[in-house]
Structures are given as C-alpha cells and as structure tokens.
Design an enzyme around this catalytic site. Structure first.
Site, PDB file in Angstrom:
ATOM      1  CG  HIS A 162      19.515  -8.099   7.906  1.00  0.00           C
ATOM      2  ND1 HIS A 162      20.680  -7.583   8.418  1.00  0.00           N
ATOM      3  CD2 HIS A 162      18.732  -7.032   7.611  1.00  0.00           C
ATOM      4  CE1 HIS A 162      20.602  -6.263   8.415  1.00  0.00           C
ATOM      5  NE2 HIS A 162      19.438  -5.903   7.931  1.00  0.00           N
ATOM      6  CG  HIS A 185      22.643 -16.909   5.729  1.00  0.00           C
ATOM      7  ND1 HIS A 185      23.945 -16.802   5.290  1.00  0.00           N
ATOM      8  CD2 HIS A 185      21.884 -16.449   4.701  1.00  0.00           C
ATOM      9  CE1 HIS A 185      23.973 -16.312   4.068  1.00  0.00           C
ATOM     10  NE2 HIS A 185      22.722 -16.082   3.680  1.00  0.00           N
ATOM     11  CG  HIS A 194      17.923 -16.003   2.328  1.00  0.00           C
ATOM     12  ND1 HIS A 194      17.980 -14.640   2.525  1.00  0.00           N
ATOM     13  CD2 HIS A 194      19.215 -16.433   2.272  1.00  0.00           C
ATOM     14  CE1 HIS A 194      19.243 -14.256   2.572  1.00  0.00           C
ATOM     15  NE2 HIS A 194      20.014 -15.337   2.424  1.00  0.00           N
ATOM     16  CG  HIS A 236      22.437 -18.556   0.801  1.00  0.00           C
ATOM     17  ND1 HIS A 236      22.125 -17.213   0.658  1.00  0.00           N
ATOM     18  CD2 HIS A 236      21.780 -19.199  -0.203  1.00  0.00           C
ATOM     19  CE1 HIS A 236      21.306 -17.065  -0.386  1.00  0.00           C
ATOM     20  NE2 HIS A 236      21.098 -18.263  -0.917  1.00  0.00           N
ATOM     21  CB  THR A 252      21.741 -12.398  -1.887  1.00  0.00           C
ATOM     22  OG1 THR A 252      21.791 -12.970  -0.569  1.00  0.00           O
ATOM     23  CG2 THR A 252      22.137 -13.437  -2.921  1.00  0.00           C
ATOM     24  CB  THR A 253      22.893  -9.133   2.303  1.00  0.00           C
ATOM     25  OG1 THR A 253      24.194  -9.675   2.573  1.00  0.00           O
ATOM     26  CG2 THR A 253      21.837 -10.211   2.517  1.00  0.00           C
TER      27      THR A 253
END
Length: 265
Positions: free
Chosen positions: A99, A125, A127, A144, A208-209
C-alpha cells in the site's frame, strides 16, 4: 472332545486381524485455519468507503469519531504545546507494504518527547497526494514518521510535500522505491528530512489505514518540504493515489505547537 491348541491359536489370530482391519481410522488432530487478512485498497469495492465492511476488526473505519486524516485550518493556532526532537542518522530497510513504500527504522535514529513521554521512530512511509489537507487543498505528497513509546502508544509526525527542488535527505529512500521488494538497507538523516520551521498542528486522531485504530496523537508540520517532480513521480509510480479522504473533525480541537530540535552526534 477338546479343540486342538493350534486351531484355537489360529482362530484368535484371524479374529485379531479382522478387528484391526475393521477398526475406524485414528482421527487426525483438528487444525484451526488461520484467517487471511482482509484485502483493502484505495479504490473500488475494497476502497475507503467500504473498509469497515471488509473485516469486523476494521469497524472503527466506519463508526470511529476521531478518525484521520482531517482538513487543517489555513492558519496555525497559536502554539500551546511543545515537543523536543533528538534526531540523527537512522538505519533501516526499505520495502513495499503493498500500500506504500516504507522505511523501517532500527529504533535508534530519532526520538521525540511529548508531554514528558519519549517516542522512538518506527517507520517512515509516503502518500501521494497528501492525506491531510490545509483549507481544503491537498499537497503533492505527505510523509508519515510513525513513532511509538514504550507502551506502544503511537505518535505520527506528518510532513507535507510540495513540488520544488529535490530532497537530498530523502534520496536514499526514494531511490529504493522502485525496487523496494529487495528490502535494501539505507541510512536516513532524519534531521535533514524535517522542514526549516517546526511549527505544527496537533490533534487526536487515528491510523489512516485499516484497522483505523484511534488514540493516535498527530503532529503535522505546517511548513512543507520539497521534492522534485521526478522524486514525487517515483513514489507515485510505486503507489498512485494511496490517500484516504479527510474525515469529519467532530468535536475535536486542532491546536498549535512548537518544537526544539537537537541533532545527535
């Protein structure tokens, strides 16, 4: 007349063989199958609108009242809290989670102190585009930096990304993004990743996941950092549009904060 002994022995042997042959097979020990994690994504039937329906463990994604990301105000509130950062080089592996591209730290490169509690960097990670928005506008990307304290409580440092000059500090991470399946070892200068101003927003939110766990403290830097178009494109090629839509603020309050940075030798 009594039966001959050898006839009796033969009869017993045949009976024993017959009983063994007709005995039911020994049942195999039962094995409880391990449930596969529910598949989720950022679009289609397994996208954010359906996360809560994919697995009972994802219920907070739908019924939670303190979810992330959120839309942040255009003006940062006056600082009312402070954090201390102690940053240096962090060693770790870069790999693809399916992801996002992620840097998994060894836990020794950076610490953050908030409300007298020490948090250590766990992973970074990316986004693309950003998950948090400011006054309704997303940034080109968002990093993040996930921290945890000794009890496992999470604090996430969010850094917005705009298009501009290339980031030398993030080059080791981005260079490995195209072949992150190899789990390459890299060294990251965490202090150089941070923006020049450490003024920030703070609020209480969630992952957020999935599973969208709440009680996560968010610190989102108000000053973005820059990456080149090529660097952002590399992350986008790895995972395009891996951003959850903003969630209702509800009764939460976004406050302003400041930070002091100490660079480890």
């Amino acid at each position: 007349m009594s039966a001959r002994p050898w006839l009796i022995t033969s009869a017993l042997t045949v009976a024993a063989v017959t009983l063994v042959g007709c005995a039911p097979p020994t049942p195999e020990p039962s094995v409880t199958p391990v449930a596969e994690p529910a598949h989720w994504s950022y679009d289609g039937a397994s996208g954010p609108a359906s996360w809560a329906e994919l697995d009972p463990g994802f219920a907070a994604c739908g019924v939670g009242t303190a979810q992330s990301p959120i839309d942040l105000p255009a003006t940062v509130p006056a600082p009312s809290t402070g954090i201390q950062l102690s940053a240096g080089d962090a060693d770790g592996d870069v790999f693809d989670t399916g992801h996002a591209v992620e840097f998994e730290a060894d836990g020794e490169g950076e610490t953050l102190t908030f409300a007298d509690d020490a948090y250590s960097l766990q992973q970074i990670h990316a986004h693309v585009p950003s998950e948090h928005t400011v006054n309704g506008r997303p940034a080109a990307g968002e990093l993040h930096l996930v921290h945890a304290d000794a009890a496992g409580k999470l604090l996430v440092l969010g850094i917005l990304v705009t298009e501009g000059p290339a980031s030398d500090a993030l080059a080791p991470f981005i260079d490995e993004a195209t072949h992150a399946a190899d789990e390459e070892d890299v060294t990251m200068d965490v202090s150089a990743v941070l923006p020049p101003s450490l003024e920030h927003y703070e609020y209480s939110g969630s992952l957020t996941t999935p599973p969208c766990t709440e009680d996560v403290h968010w610190v989102v830097m108000s000053t973005p950092i820059s990456m080149s178009v090529e660097q952002i494109g590399t992350l986008e090629d790895a995972h395009s549009h891996n951003a959850r839509p903003t969630q209702p603020l509800g009764g939460r309050v976004v406050v302003g904060g400041s930070a002091e940075l100490g660079v480890e030798g």
